[in-house]
Design an enzyme around this catalytic site. Sequence first.
Site, mmCIF file in Angstrom:
data_model
loop_
_atom_site.group_PDB
_atom_site.id
_atom_site.type_symbol
_atom_site.label_atom_id
_atom_site.label_comp_id
_atom_site.label_asym_id
_atom_site.label_seq_id
_atom_site.Cartn_x
_atom_site.Cartn_y
_atom_site.Cartn_z
ATOM 1 N N ASP A 77 27.256 6.049 -13.658
ATOM 2 C CA ASP A 77 27.859 6.371 -12.426
ATOM 3 C C ASP A 77 28.079 7.860 -12.369
ATOM 4 O O ASP A 77 27.597 8.404 -11.365
ATOM 5 C CB ASP A 77 29.410 5.836 -12.494
ATOM 6 C CG ASP A 77 30.165 6.347 -11.491
ATOM 7 O OD1 ASP A 77 30.047 6.090 -10.473
ATOM 8 O OD2 ASP A 77 31.373 7.123 -12.015
ATOM 9 N N TYR A 229 37.870 3.530 -10.577
ATOM 10 C CA TYR A 229 37.757 3.190 -9.065
ATOM 11 C C TYR A 229 38.633 2.267 -8.610
ATOM 12 O O TYR A 229 38.103 1.167 -8.493
ATOM 13 C CB TYR A 229 36.096 2.777 -8.935
ATOM 14 C CG TYR A 229 35.181 4.047 -9.229
ATOM 15 C CD1 TYR A 229 34.902 5.039 -8.115
ATOM 16 C CD2 TYR A 229 34.455 4.262 -10.282
ATOM 17 C CE1 TYR A 229 33.986 5.926 -8.283
ATOM 18 C CE2 TYR A 229 33.760 5.191 -10.578
ATOM 19 C CZ TYR A 229 33.602 6.195 -9.567
ATOM 20 O OH TYR A 229 32.715 7.320 -9.801
ATOM 21 N N GLU A 474 31.856 17.466 -12.309
ATOM 22 C CA GLU A 474 31.230 16.234 -12.726
ATOM 23 C C GLU A 474 30.369 15.735 -11.418
ATOM 24 O O GLU A 474 30.972 15.742 -10.309
ATOM 25 C CB GLU A 474 32.130 15.214 -13.230
ATOM 26 C CG GLU A 474 31.638 13.707 -13.559
ATOM 27 C CD GLU A 474 32.325 12.933 -14.208
ATOM 28 O OE1 GLU A 474 31.899 11.907 -15.068
ATOM 29 O OE2 GLU A 474 33.403 13.207 -14.094
#
Length: 630
Positions: A77, A229, A474
């Site tokens: 991810d 998420y 990130e």
Amino acid sequence: MRISSKLHVIGLLLVGLLALQAGANFDYGDAMDKTLLFFEAQRSGKLPPHQRVKWRGDSGLKDGFLQRVNLVGGYYDAGDHVKFGLPMAFSLTMLAWSAVDYSKEIVKLNQMGNTLAAIKWGTDYFIKAHTQPNVLWAQVGDGESDHYCWERAEDMTTPRNAYKLDPSHPGSDLAAETAAALAAASLAFKPYDSSYSALLLVHAKQLFSFADTFRGLYDDSIPNAQAFYTSSGYSDELLWAAAWLYRATKDVYYLKYVVDNAVSLGGTGWAVKEFSWDNKYAGVQILLTKILLDGDGGSYTPTLKQYQAKADYFTCACLQKNNGYNVVLTPGGLIYVREWNNLQYASSAAFLLAMYSDYLSERKAVLTCPEGQVQPSDVLSFAKSQADYILGKNPKSISYLVGYGQNYPIHVHHRGASIAPVSVLHSAVTCIEGFETWYRRPQANPNIIYGGLVGGPSKTDDFSDDRSNYEQTEPTLSGSAPLVGLFCKLQSLSPASYHRTPTPYQKPPVSYHPQPAAPYHKAPESSNPYNKAPGGPIKFLHSIISTWTIGPTTYYKHKVVVKNTSQKPITDLKLTVENLSGSLWGLSPCPEKNTYELPQWIKILSPGSELIFVYVQGGAQARVSIKSYH
């Protein structure tokens, strides 16, 4: 419309296009090429022979093994090694949409092969994950344990648990987004591989049926995903999937679905100012407006016009012409939605606006906002402003696309990029060693994660290039994916850029010689977790908030609340953390041994306020004390 009016509109369009061409200061084709490299760096599984990112190796080769299903492949991810289904599927939808509507431009840039390869790496994974019509494996990897280890994907020791959706554990949002991704991908592959396109469509139809029949939020079925998420709902994804299936199949059933459910699922009710992995309403509204603009609405035209009104609301809000109900912009002009990884929202919105500007331009249409008429070229200009901000036209003069330009983040919060590759450092890097030796090192990352869009600046355009500042440094799949189409569109305005040669490979990384990790020393148990610094204004509250076991070792996640109990603000606070053998988040390391300071984005600890940091290790808690303050 009279001929003179038509000529006036055409003239405005040409002026806007020339202005865009004249203001193009960036090599968007190079930025696009690097963005596609990011997807190669995020690959999980057995890497192909033509892999261009050479510092990566095979990983996750037993994913799904414990569940007796092949879940090898797909994408990690972000800077971690979890395969989260929802943002991955959204990213593939963005890539496929680019390949469909910008196919000519991508071909001219000689990037269609790389684009389709990026899509197929994900769609192959989702085909394997869709083991039965009403079963979808939604996630591989445990977010909690994964985030407590800093190691290369090739060395992974964390649990690779897999989580599935089925009729008893529904996930309409994730299943529908995956259906949308596969439907869009079927359109992208249709001119090149009709059999694969047909296969994708079979899975897309089944997944949509599963999502619609067995309704529920995926993170209710998979609580492990909630901390990472969380889904705000599934109504938008159901409409989104149906819209893409209509475009892929021309089956009126799907168009009727978005019309019949326009009110109940919020399609014509929600006026939004965000487009993201979680909120697809603006995307649905613009995708359906294309049907209307193309003259294909038929008896559904009245409802499609309601969708168009909401598409225009989103666009006018972005362009600051919505009578005060506008998207928030930073002083430097960047769309600002959330503190955490905000650039992903800017990139998604800019991509969507670029698409809408094309749809309007193709039909010589203009946009009427509450504060005046807007030309398609104005919409594209705003999308370009977001791309330019990302590439360096911002108050910090920094490119937030890693590897693009001369000034970009070099302390990216990414495990693989921050540790020397297997080709250089042959021995495995363990979970704790990664933190001690690589995460905390002040030097730049040994590997450049080309094309990764970092989280980006704050609401005031401030940015700290700090590996521990994960909110800003990130990169994510969902942030980079929309940039492929956006950069492609902007590069198409410079005809001289066509027929460029994509990056064939990356230079081998330089050799790094890490220092050995410090030996572990167990600290004595504290008799009282609520410690007050002797004679100082600070109190520390220690607690253990979770535990887990990897092999023979039990790890503990410790939380420390640092509270200013004085009547005065505290600045330049430095803490000593002794007997720490694991990883620590929330403080920035200092050059002095065992010394930490407040993160750069926290300047003052006001009276009565608190700061929280966490650390992970086996055994007893670390010893925390004040070193200095003002």
